[in-house]
Design an enzyme around this catalytic site. Structure first.
Site, PDB file in Angstrom:
ATOM      1  N   CYS A   1       0.866  -1.181   0.000  1.00  0.00           N
ATOM      2  CA  CYS A   1       0.000   0.000   0.000  1.00  0.00           C
ATOM      3  C   CYS A   1       0.900   1.227   0.000  1.00  0.00           C
ATOM      4  O   CYS A   1       1.784   1.350  -0.848  1.00  0.00           O
ATOM      5  CB  CYS A   1      -0.957  -0.019   1.177  1.00  0.00           C
ATOM      6  SG  CYS A   1      -0.164  -0.111   2.786  1.00  0.00           S
TER       7      CYS A   1
ATOM      8  N   ARG B   1      -2.173  -0.786   5.568  1.00  0.00           N
ATOM      9  CA  ARG B   1      -3.386  -1.285   4.920  1.00  0.00           C
ATOM     10  C   ARG B   1      -3.125  -2.632   4.257  1.00  0.00           C
ATOM     11  O   ARG B   1      -3.993  -3.502   4.198  1.00  0.00           O
ATOM     12  CB  ARG B   1      -3.885  -0.283   3.865  1.00  0.00           C
ATOM     13  CG  ARG B   1      -4.540   0.944   4.446  1.00  0.00           C
ATOM     14  CD  ARG B   1      -4.892   1.948   3.359  1.00  0.00           C
ATOM     15  NE  ARG B   1      -3.717   2.655   2.846  1.00  0.00           N
ATOM     16  CZ  ARG B   1      -3.729   3.521   1.835  1.00  0.00           C
ATOM     17  NH1 ARG B   1      -4.875   3.768   1.201  1.00  0.00           N
ATOM     18  NH2 ARG B   1      -2.639   4.140   1.455  1.00  0.00           N
TER      19      ARG B   1
END
Lengths: 100, 281
Positions: free
Chosen positions: B233, B238
């Site tokens: 990410c 994430r």
């Protein structure tokens, strides 16, 4: 707190906004009263999730986005709600979200 | 591996707050959330100040992790239940990080702080004291951590799963939309990556979608189950969430998290970068 200020959220002016930033900023309210601790979700024009913040004790939230039409959806244990905002270009774009 | 081995519900958690051998840990980048009210008995880990090296861009080393967990009162035999804000991003990162240092008995609270709050479950501000332990960590398990060279080598032959939002993937934005956009790195994505935003794996209340829904989402995006996989990410948090979905929930065996992610890759000189949705061809 008066509702007259809805169009100009106070917290939007106390940050330095870069010349090219598209800022979506406002408050979550329930029956006119600010709602802190709401989960505020930014959804793009296709309804796709883009970002999420938690509203401040005064109900404030802020996103750094891009030009376009956005939906702002708030979740809170007292209820949910959403509003749409069209940001045509750089600057601070005010938006209010009511939850019930 | 079954879902119950890696995830616990908010209801189960509330019933097991005082269970022996179970330690709740809140992990966040901004620890003011913990200070304003936390799950009763939970200790906090500060993602930035306690899990990252204070000088170099890397994790605290094995000895540092041992010292941290010992000070938090976590022992090798404890089952650690992780939760946090931001839809469990940093809790998922900590989950991956605990696995990296060999702590097997770790689970995520499904939905994290958000689900807990939306359910109206109890939070308190009690100071949590746990007796210090002597924690022993393992060497990092590099089977789950990817570095930049293997990411470049993976172009075109492994699943590269970019879990950022579509606008970050295409190069329109440089960071998630709750952060300022003026960043040093170039915009775009790693060529041949598929874009499956982390949020596709989560319901609105922050809980993970069912395995059937997850398999369909990744399958439709072009995820090839016969290939090895690297998720990335912007800074690796994430993608920890997606690493959890792919490796822990769906059971794909060779899945790595690239914690350098776009803030490293987008700053490298000479590597290929692709713009656009990746679907034009």
């Amino acid at each position: 707190m008066s509702l007259d200020g809805c169009g100009a959220p106070e917290q939007g002016v106390d940050i330095t906004v870069g010349a090219n930033e598209v800022v979506l900023s406002g408050k979550v309210r329930s029956d006119g009263a600010p709602v802190g601790g709401a989960f505020v979700r930014l959804l793009d024009a296709s309804g796709e999730f883009t970002a999420e913040v938690v509203s401040s004790a005064d109900g404030d939230f802020r996103f750094f986005a891009a030009p376009g039409t956005w939906t702002i959806r708030a979740l809170h244990r007292s209820g949910n709600g959403q509003a749409s905002v069209n940001a045509e270009g750089p600057g601070v774009h005010p938006v209010e979200v009511a939850v019930a | 591996m079954s879902r119950e081995d890696v995830l616990v519900s908010a209801a189960w958690s509330e019933e097991n707050l005082n269970a022996p051998g179970v330690v709740f840990v809140e992990v966040d980048e901004d620890t003011s959330a913990y200070d304003g009210g936390h799950i009763p008995g939970a200790v906090k880990i500060d993602w930035r100040n306690e899990l990252q090296d204070p000088v170099r861009r890397d994790f605290v080393d094995r000895a540092g992790f041992e010292k941290l967990l010992s000070a938090k009162g976590i022992s090798n035999d404890d089952t650690v239940i992780l939760y946090g804000g931001n839809n469990n991003w940093f809790a998922a990162y900590a989950y991956w990080y605990f696995k990296l240092y060999g702590h097997d008995a770790v689970k995520l609270l499904d939905g994290g702080r958000k689900k807990w709050e939306l359910d109206g479950r109890p939070l308190d501000k009690e100071q949590v004291e746990r007796a210090e332990t002597t924690y022993t960590a393992q060497e990092q398990d590099l089977a789950i951590r990817a570095f930049r060279d293997e990411v470049v080598d993976a172009i075109g032959n492994k699943n590269l799963v970019d879990v950022r939002s579509p606008d970050e993937f295409s190069g329109k934005l440089l960071a998630p939309a709750h952060l300022p956009q003026e960043q040093a790195q170039r915009a775009g994505h790693i060529p041949s990556a598929i874009n499956v935003p982390w949020s596709k794996a989560a319901n609105e209340d922050g809980t993970f979608k069912s395995n059937e829904e997850l398999a369909e989402i990744y399958g439709e995006a072009g995820f090839d189950g016969s290939r090895k996989t690297i998720a990335y990410c912007r800074i690796g948090e994430r993608s920890s969430h997606t690493w959890f979905a792919l490796h822990e929930l769906l059971g794909h065996e060779d899945v790595k998290n690239y914690d350098g992610s776009w803030t490293e890759y987008g700053s490298l000189v000479g590597v290929p970068v692709e713009l656009g949705s990746g679907k034009e061809a």
